[in-house]
Design an enzyme around this catalytic site. Structure first.
Site, PDB file in Angstrom:
ATOM      1  N   CYS A 169       0.831  -1.206   0.000  1.00 50.56           N
ATOM      2  CA  CYS A 169       0.000   0.000   0.000  1.00 50.56           C
ATOM      3  C   CYS A 169       0.865   1.255   0.000  1.00 50.56           C
ATOM      4  CB  CYS A 169      -0.982  -0.059   1.173  1.00 50.56           C
ATOM      5  SG  CYS A 169      -2.279   1.174   1.050  1.00 50.56           S
ATOM      6  N   HIS A 207      -3.546  -5.576   1.251  1.00 51.17           N
ATOM      7  CA  HIS A 207      -2.790  -5.742   2.499  1.00 51.17           C
ATOM      8  C   HIS A 207      -2.688  -7.205   2.921  1.00 51.17           C
ATOM      9  CE1 HIS A 207      -2.453  -1.493   3.989  1.00 51.17           C
ATOM     10  NE2 HIS A 207      -3.390  -1.335   3.064  1.00 51.17           N
ATOM     11  N   GLU A 225      -0.847  -8.438   5.098  1.00 52.23           N
ATOM     12  CA  GLU A 225      -0.661  -8.556   6.554  1.00 52.23           C
ATOM     13  C   GLU A 225      -1.998  -8.550   7.296  1.00 52.23           C
ATOM     14  OE1 GLU A 225      -0.575  -5.874   4.884  1.00 52.23           O
ATOM     15  OE2 GLU A 225      -0.677  -4.027   6.073  1.00 52.23           O
TER      16      GLU A 225
END
Ligand SMILES: Nc1ncnc2c1ncn2[C@@H]1O[C@H](COP(=O)(O)OP(=O)(O)O)[C@@H](O)[C@H]1O
Ligand SMILES: [Mg+2]
Lengths: 738, 81, 223, 81
Positions: C84, C194, C196
């Site tokens: 990002c 994302h 994560e």
């Protein structure tokens, strides 16, 4: 400005009697610095002069309470030595003037309240009210307020995990923008704001001070908005989430390193209120050297510096030996920090400039001596609010469900909540639309086994409160608790924001009085203490007051995040049951609104104890993992709740409504009537059957197929393909806001 | 024939300009000293048939008069119109 | 193996990235003002709003002292993942091709999206299968990947696109539905979604973990 | 003495400019017809001691040459500077 005839104290919003009291407390006439400071501290916003007496009714004790009203945020114990701090606050008037910045700075302000008590912010929720969306102004306000909330919350890295949104005519001139924040801290890290230790140093850190929001607290927050709004505009504050992110990390690091004696955010009334409240809580005095305050604009007067509402600033008290370390941490976070004063034992707030005293007031006079007023409540003899505009003709239940699902108060909120980051910080177990309450993981106490979590919800339907301030407020508290029950959470504490009109008017006083009484009774009935809150009065426009709008935010705990409930039907073949002491009734409902019916004078009676019992039974069943879905019945009644369960899980349902009549008002009441205490549950039949021994529970159908089908008396059926329901619900808001 | 008009929108004097501050802080680190008073705003360029209405457009849409000032500058006549 | 996760002023997702890395190895946070990469095996430039996204996303962070070391590390072939805002920073730093423009709707959007793995023979996707769909959240305002035609052609020809949005899933208007691209050498990769935030079944899917696992696999293969 | 300099940054020709498009779409709804070719960019104003270095600042920081063009315009000499 042109009106030089008005005495300065009146221009600043003080009455003659209040002014005389100030003269008496000072023993002389106040100078300009003192008068401006008094006018802010004695404003409704800071002094709560029309609400303080009422708030005393609210229960503020509970088994999980760690910090109650009086600090920047309240806090509850969530186990394992951890606390959740939380609070809700309004930013209504600034948002009406400049919705993007008003809403953004509202989020910034409530976050500061949370990290001021030493808690790391972990979530934001927003509670919004606008006029109907066919008004261009309402669309503008909605778009920009949502944009501002997203801008601030997203940029600072705190997830916005929930909220609520209503559109009603009485908010057209006076929108409501309330924001709630939650933070997490170890118990021993909870920080109070009392200034202690004469000789300690007062350090201001964060953004530079400019002429932002000067007069904001008294002019913007305590006066009705009228035609002169343009004059109030130069005070617009710009939110800088980047500055606040650094300020937040810096504050938390200062506390981690145990460098601070106390900490306080700067909100309404800036340095004036933050410093005097720190001094008041510590029972001490403060000397503030305004010429040391770092300025964004040259040539600011001492009074301007004292009342500036520039955002993203904090004040702390530090022992002299630690000042250098504090300044070093601030430098690391690129945050300006300056020693601007000292704690004294004088009990006075002294303002100095160039070594000269330019203001000198007893702290007590500023903080505690504002006169408190008794309300003169009087129930209005005639309706205050006009009937809503009719938009649904006829009484065909098929059309009614589609109209309700597509109506702005019921439609899918996705176009709004998708503008918020609900994931950052990796705690979000239930996102918006997954369940009735948001669920956030707590840190794991041990490596193995269950992960405890918290749940949070924010609620309050102004129209219901307008129908019946007492019962409408009870319903708001019950709805919050019901939302928590649906994910398996037990309520620990509650915060609230009381958004009302002008309390000096008897009918508004009556609304306020009844609403607070309802909140107090509901909290006692549920054993949930009030940990803090906020009051926003004078929400009136040229066309009258807003609906009385107590917004309630509740935090609960669940032992096992893996079992957090969901609202959507999950497994074809599951049984569907209606549970709880639900008594549907149409007056005051969303359907009544669509049909343009006037607000009733009163809502039907509630059995709060039975509702509590039903919530407990649902909560325990969710916790045991026996239910596949749980959803409370609110706007739009049972039919809307069923449709939401279908769409939430992507499954149809067949439901038996025989006995409800085949047509006419009685069927509409069964399908769309509203009231507290109802749940739609699904799961394996035996598990639901076991619940039927504890609460009222009726098996009504089965999950499956790709339509919602209702069987009515005489074998008639009503059926909606899921695709039709989905398109109605998805288009409602999306069409309006593009 | 339409004209190309340029609208410069900038934060009002005294209003916080976080972007300007961020740029002002970043420049010295890149070896650019002697820079001050940085402000960041918006540039809007448009072809209009009736240039006399651009002020009104600024008030209503292009700028937020509460927090921004605007300036209308004439650019070269639009090509192609 | 050890990851280093950068922290600029305004970074928000660094702790999440650290937690994700810790599921497959160790991870330390690296401060923007330092130059020492502490001997890490891979660098993650995480999401958030470095420098408030002011002026232009990623524009200011790219000049942080730590970025000099990251650029040198990348030139030597060290694996670097940008997520990002990290993707935006790496594009601004010239480590990745193209630029990120505002979403076509001009709005911030937070949504779970499906991605298609274009190739699985890379440092960042070796734990995936080619053509596999990954469910990963995306959340950004400025995620429309763009490259001028010649550059885009070259990126495609070199097989630098590792992830695309599945049909109908791109909300930002990215060219050719590009969700993530790597550099020519193959050791620097950036994506808007994302990963994560997709590593724990409690909080969503676990598909994102595969990207972190891939990096760990390839680091292990090289020692 | 320092000079006030104005930098205009605009999307390169041919690049998607959703902001410009949004403005272009919004104007007719507000009653402004006859508007075309709208582009939205950035305005940066700054006082510099050495105006000759502004080009370099643009290349390095103020604009992204892949997607943006810039133009440096001299404004009035800075007051006070
Ligand atoms: N409606 C309410 N219910 C309970 N407590 C309230 C309410 N309104 C205000 N309070 C409490 O009164 C105190 C002062 O509120 P406020 O001036 O809004 O605080 P702050 O200056 O931190 O924003 C706070 O501790 C707040 O929690
Ligand atoms: Mg406070």
């Amino acid at each position: 400005m042109s009106d030089t005839a008005v005495a300065p104290h009146r221009a600043l919003g003080l009455t003659d009697a209040e002014y005389e009291l100030i003269v008496e407390k000072l023993g002389r006439e106040p100078n300009a610095v003192e008068l401006s400071m008094f006018s802010l501290m004695w404003s409704e916003h800071c002094a709560y002069k029309h609400s303080k007496k009422l708030l005393g009714q609210l229960p503020i004790e509970g088994p999980y309470l760690l910090m109650g009203p009086g600090e920047n945020a309240g806090a509850v114990d969530v186990g394992d030595g951890l606390a959740i701090a939380f609070k809700v606050e309004s930013h209504n008037h600034p948002s009406a003037v400049e919705p993007f910045q008003g809403a953004a700075t509202g989020v910034g302000g409530i976050l500061r309240d949370v990290f001021a008590v030493g808690a790391r912010p972990i979530a934001v929720l927003d509670s919004l009210r606008f006029g109907e969306l066919d008004s261009a102004r309402s669309r503008y306000l909605l778009e920009h307020a949502v944009g501002g909330i997203g801008h601030y919350g997203n940029s600072i890295g705190v997830p916005t995990i929930g909220g609520e949104l209503y559109f009603e005519g009485p908010y057209e001139q006076n929108c409501l923008v309330n924001a709630m924040a939650l933070g997490i801290a170890r118990h021993d890290r909870l920080t109070r704001s009392a200034a202690t230790g004469p000789g300690n140093v007062l350090v201001l850190f964060g953004a530079l001070t400019g002429r932002d929001g000067i007069g904001g607290a008294s002019v913007l927050a305590s006066a009705e908005l009228g035609d002169g709004d343009a004059d109030k505009r130069p005070t617009v504050q710009i939110g800088d989430p980047f500055a606040e992110k650094k300020l937040m990390e810096c504050s938390l690091e200062l506390l981690d390193r145990e460098l601070l004696v106390s900490l306080q955010d700067l909100g309404a009334a800036g340095l004036t209120s933050s410093s005097s409240e720190m001094a008041s809580k510590g029972g001490l005095g403060l000397d503030i050297h305004v010429d040391r305050v770092p300025l964004r604009e040259p040539g600011m007067e001492p009074f301007e510096i004292m009342v500036s509402e520039s955002q993203e600033r904090m004040l702390c008290v530090v022992e002299p030996a630690r000042v250098d370390e504090v300044l070093a941490v601030c430098a690391k976070w690129e945050t300006t920090a300056t020693a601007i004063g000292e704690v004294t034992d004088s009990g006075r707030l002294r303002v100095l400039s160039g070594g000269e005293v330019v203001g000198d007031m007893p702290v007590e006079a500023l903080v505690d001596d504002c006169p408190l007023y008794d309300l003169k409540p009087e129930k209005p003899s005639a309706p205050i609010y006009p009937a809503p505009r009719r938009i649904l003709d006829g009484d065909d239940p098929r059309d009614a469900l589609l109209a309700l699902l597509g109506s702005w108060n019921v439609a899918d909120r996705r176009p709004v909540f998708e503008q918020y980051d609900c994931l950052v910080q990796s705690r979000t177990v239930r996102r918006p639309d997954d369940a009735d309450a948001a669920v956030l993981l707590l840190p794991a106490p041990t490596d193995a086994g269950e992960r405890p979590a918290i749940a949070v919800s924010i609620d309050g339907s102004g129209r219901r409160v307008a129908c019946d301030p007492y019962r409408g407020t009870v319903e708001a508290v019950l709805e919050c608790a019901a939302n928590l029950a649906c994910v398996g959470a037990e309520p620990l504490g509650l915060t609230n924001c009381l958004n009302f009109g002008n309390p000096e008017k008897p009918h508004i006083a009556w609304q306020l009085f009844e609403s607070v009484r309802g909140m107090a009774d509901a909290c006692r009935a549920l054993d949930v203490p009030v940990v803090g809150g906020n009051v926003s009065l004078y929400n009136e426009g040229p066309e009258g007051p807003i609906y009385p709008t107590p917004v309630v935010g509740m935090v609960g705990r669940l032992p096992d995040a893996a079992r957090a409930g969901r609202l959507g039907f999950a497994v074809a073949g599951d049984a569907i049951a209606f549970a709880g002491p639900f008594q549907p009734s149409l007056p005051g409902s969303e359907l009544a609104k669509l049909r343009g019916e006037p607000l009733p004078d009163g809502l039907s009676e509630l059995d709060v104890a039975a509702v509590r019992r039903a919530q407990e039974v649902v909560r325990e069943a969710v916790r045991r993992g026996e239910l596949r879905s749980a959803h409370d019945v609110v706007e739009g009644g049972l039919a809307v709740a069923l449709a939401e369960c279908c769409l939430g899980g992507g499954h149809g349902a067949t439901v038996d409504f025989r006995g409800a009549g085949a047509d006419g008002e009685r069927l509409l009441e069964t399908l769309f009537g509203e009231g507290a205490g109802g749940f739609v549950l699904s799961g394996p039949r035996p598990a639901l059957a076991a619940l039927a021994r504890e609460i009222r529970l009726t098996f009504v159908g089965e999950v499956g197929g790709d339509a919602l089908s209702l069987t009515l008396d005489g074998g008639a059926t009503l059926s909606w393909p899921l695709a039709e329901l989905r398109s109605a619900r998805e288009r409602g808001l999306a069409d309006a806001i593009g | 024939m339409s004209r190309r008009v340029r609208v410069l929108v900038r934060p009002k004097a005294g209003i916080l300009d976080p972007q300007g501050q961020a740029v002002e802080r970043a420049l010295p680190a890149l070896g650019f000293d002697g820079v001050a008073n940085v402000h960041v705003g918006r540039l809007i360029e448009l072809d209009v048939e009736d240039p006399s209405r651009v002020g009104e457009m600024c008030e209503k849409l292009l700028a937020n008069p509460l927090i921004e000032d605007y300036e209308i500058v004439d650019a070269a006549p639009a090509h192609g119109g | 193996m050890r990851f280093g996760v950068l922290r600029f002023p305004g970074t928000c997702d660094e702790v999440d990235a650290q937690l994700a890395c810790e599921r497959v190895g160790e991870a330390v946070i690296l401060w923007h003002g330092d130059r020492d990469l502490q001997g890490v095996d891979a660098v993650v430039v995480p999401g958030g709003f470095s420098y408030g996204d002011y002026l232009r996303v990623g524009a200011i962070a790219r000049f942080a002292p730590i970025m000099e070391s990251v650029i040198a590390f990348a030139r030597e072939g060290g694996p670097v993942l940008g997520i990002c805002n990290g993707f935006q920073v790496l594009c601004e730093a010239g480590l990745l091709p193209g630029a990120l423009l505002p979403n076509k709707t001009l709005r911030f959007v937070c949504r779970q999206v499906d991605l298609v793995v274009e190739r699985a023979d890379t440092v960042f996707t070796n734990a995936c299968a080619e053509g596999e769909r990954l469910s990963i959240p995306a959340k950004h305002t400025t995620g429309c990947w763009y490259a001028p035609p010649a550059l885009h052609e070259q990126v495609e020809a070199n097989g630098q696109v590792l992830l695309r949005y599945a049909p109908g899933e791109s909300f930002n208007g990215s060219l050719a539905d590009v969700a993530g691209v790597r550099n020519e050498a193959g050791n620097v990769f950036g994506l808007m979604p994302h990963p994560e935030h997709a590593v724990d079944p409690l909080t969503g899917s676990t598909d994102g973990l595969k990207l972190f696992q891939s990096i760990a696999n390839s680091v292990a293969a090289h020692v």
